[in-house]
Motif scaffolding. Structure first.
Motif, PDB file in Angstrom:
ATOM      1  N   ASN A 129       0.843  -1.182   0.000  1.00  0.00           N
ATOM      2  CA  ASN A 129       0.000   0.000   0.000  1.00  0.00           C
ATOM      3  C   ASN A 129       0.886   1.243   0.000  1.00  0.00           C
ATOM      4  O   ASN A 129       1.980   1.232   0.584  1.00  0.00           O
ATOM      5  CB  ASN A 129      -0.886  -0.035   1.257  1.00  0.00           C
ATOM      6  N   CYS A 130       0.425   2.291  -0.634  1.00  0.00           N
ATOM      7  CA  CYS A 130       1.261   3.495  -0.799  1.00  0.00           C
ATOM      8  C   CYS A 130       1.726   4.046   0.543  1.00  0.00           C
ATOM      9  O   CYS A 130       2.897   4.397   0.716  1.00  0.00           O
ATOM     10  CB  CYS A 130       0.527   4.567  -1.589  1.00  0.00           C
ATOM     11  N   GLN A 157      -3.123  11.805   3.609  1.00  0.00           N
ATOM     12  CA  GLN A 157      -3.069  11.175   2.306  1.00  0.00           C
ATOM     13  C   GLN A 157      -3.818  11.971   1.234  1.00  0.00           C
ATOM     14  O   GLN A 157      -4.958  12.390   1.428  1.00  0.00           O
ATOM     15  CB  GLN A 157      -3.591   9.730   2.397  1.00  0.00           C
ATOM     16  N   GLY A 161      -4.765   9.094  -4.272  1.00  0.00           N
ATOM     17  CA  GLY A 161      -4.805   7.711  -3.788  1.00  0.00           C
ATOM     18  C   GLY A 161      -6.154   7.061  -4.058  1.00  0.00           C
ATOM     19  O   GLY A 161      -6.264   5.833  -4.105  1.00  0.00           O
ATOM     20  N   GLU A 212      -7.385   0.688   5.780  1.00  0.00           N
ATOM     21  CA  GLU A 212      -6.116   1.358   5.440  1.00  0.00           C
ATOM     22  C   GLU A 212      -5.167   1.296   6.628  1.00  0.00           C
ATOM     23  O   GLU A 212      -3.965   1.034   6.478  1.00  0.00           O
ATOM     24  CB  GLU A 212      -6.382   2.827   5.075  1.00  0.00           C
ATOM     25  N   ARG A 236      -7.561  11.478   5.038  1.00  0.00           N
ATOM     26  CA  ARG A 236      -7.569  12.045   3.688  1.00  0.00           C
ATOM     27  C   ARG A 236      -7.528  13.558   3.801  1.00  0.00           C
ATOM     28  O   ARG A 236      -8.293  14.151   4.577  1.00  0.00           O
ATOM     29  CB  ARG A 236      -8.827  11.608   2.929  1.00  0.00           C
ATOM     30  N   HIS A 243       1.665  11.878  -0.331  1.00  0.00           N
ATOM     31  CA  HIS A 243       1.218  11.497   1.011  1.00  0.00           C
ATOM     32  C   HIS A 243       2.254  11.973   2.033  1.00  0.00           C
ATOM     33  O   HIS A 243       3.467  11.891   1.786  1.00  0.00           O
ATOM     34  CB  HIS A 243       1.114   9.975   1.123  1.00  0.00           C
TER      35      HIS A 243
END
Ligand code: 2RA
Length: 340
Positions: A129-130, A157, A161, A212, A236, A243
């Motif tokens: 995951n990023c 983030q 995304g 997440e 977010r 990010h």
């Protein structure tokens, strides 16, 4: 001699970055196929100074192709990745589908390159995951020096995304706040994202964490060390790309801030920007389009015996997804396929 490479999901945010990065890093591509859903068939994609037309994923034959970079959702990955893998094409998958599969290596080349040897169990390699990728690039060198006990991370983030629709929503909502009659109701997110922050990414789990946040815990354990305790809050924010993460680390052994800074300066994939003055730190806007994971605000956490705080920023479409996938392909080429 190079590789026959397929990019699956070439018209999305990550797929397009995969093509850009394959070209920028001059990955040895002898032949390229770009695949998308039938509705996107024929769309032109840029690959360096060339353009390539998308082909239909549903009818594509992966036989004879070396590497397939998958940048599609878990549902499409579940349908097509096994087909590609069975045809002898090594799949590097950016979805979350295989990340927690014990028979699939989850790779960040700066952290656990040796794990790539396990790829042949399913002919599939998972991309993290990023928000995990940028964090473990910083954690690994520090863990090697002073053994990490616990990590507390808060993420900030960007909307990229969530994909292109989310970027459009941020843009239109922001514009709508200044243009009477052009207000835009939330649709991608449950609440307005313009001039706001939303403490909710992916679905809620019974524990009260979001998926997440669970991913950051599970993936850090698989990539770095299962003994590390991680707790995450993923938020977010109204940023298009990039990010950011505030990371608090507790170590088994003492590590002072100067030594931590030197370790990070020497670590692969990291750029330290850390001056205690106006602008002496990195912000998401400055990381866009870059390969590096940037670290700032390195300082002792004096509330615990062996604690360090730091600020971590990276382009979520690059190190958080496309770059890491291409780096896995480079590692696969060096260690296994040995062409190019
Ligand atoms: C996000 N990490 O930022 C997730 C998926 N890319 O939305």
């Amino acid at each position: 001699m190079g590789y026959r490479v397929v990019v699956v999901g070439a018209t999305g945010n990550v797929g397009r970055e995969m093509l850009n990065i394959l070209a920028e890093r001059q990955f040895p591509v002898d032949e390229l196929a770009v695949l998308a859903s039938r509705k996107s068939k024929g769309t032109e994609c840029s690959f360096g100074d060339k353009t390539v037309k998308t082909e239909d994923l549903d009818t594509f034959d992966f036989t004879g192709w070396d590497i397939a970079l998958f940048a599609v959702g878990s549902e499409a990955t579940q349908q097509y990745a096994p087909i590609a893998a069975k045809a002898g094409c090594v799949v590097i998958d950016n979805s979350s589908l295989y990340r927690y599969d014990p028979d699939v290596p989850l790779i960040v080349p700066e952290c656990n390159p040796d794990d790539i040897e396990q790829y042949s169990k399913k002919n599939i390699i998972a991309n993290p995951n990023c928000s995990t990728a940028q964090m473990v690039v910083a954690l690994k060198p520090l863990h090697d020096r002073a053994k990490i006990k616990r990590v507390v991370v808060s993420t900030y983030q960007s909307v990229s995304g969530s994909g292109k629709d989310a970027m459009d929503e941020l843009w239109n909502q922001t514009k709508g706040m200044y243009v009477p009659g052009q207000e835009v109701e939330p649709s991608v997110y449950p609440k307005e994202i313009a001039f706001n922050v939303i403490p909710h990414i992916d679905v809620f789990m019974d524990s009260g964490d979001t998926k997440e946040e669970w991913k950051m815990v599970a993936e850090t354990k698989k990539i770095v060390d299962p003994a590390i305790k991680v707790t995450a809050t993923c938020v977010r924010v109204p940023v298009f790309v990039g990010h950011a993460e505030s990371i608090n680390i507790e170590f088994e052994d003492h590590l002072d801030e100067d030594e931590a800074r030197e370790i990070l300066r020497e670590a692969p994939g990291i750029m330290v920007v850390d001056k205690r003055e106006d602008g002496g730190y990195i912000t998401p806007k400055e990381c866009v389009g870059e390969f590096a994971t940037y670290i700032s605000r390195i300082r002792q956490d004096s509330t615990i015996d062996n604690g360090i705080n730091l600020w971590c920023v990276s382009d979520n479409l690059r190190k958080g997804a496309a770059l890491n996938a291409v780096q896995i392909a480079e590692l696969l080429g060096r260690r296994v396929l040995k062409k190019g």
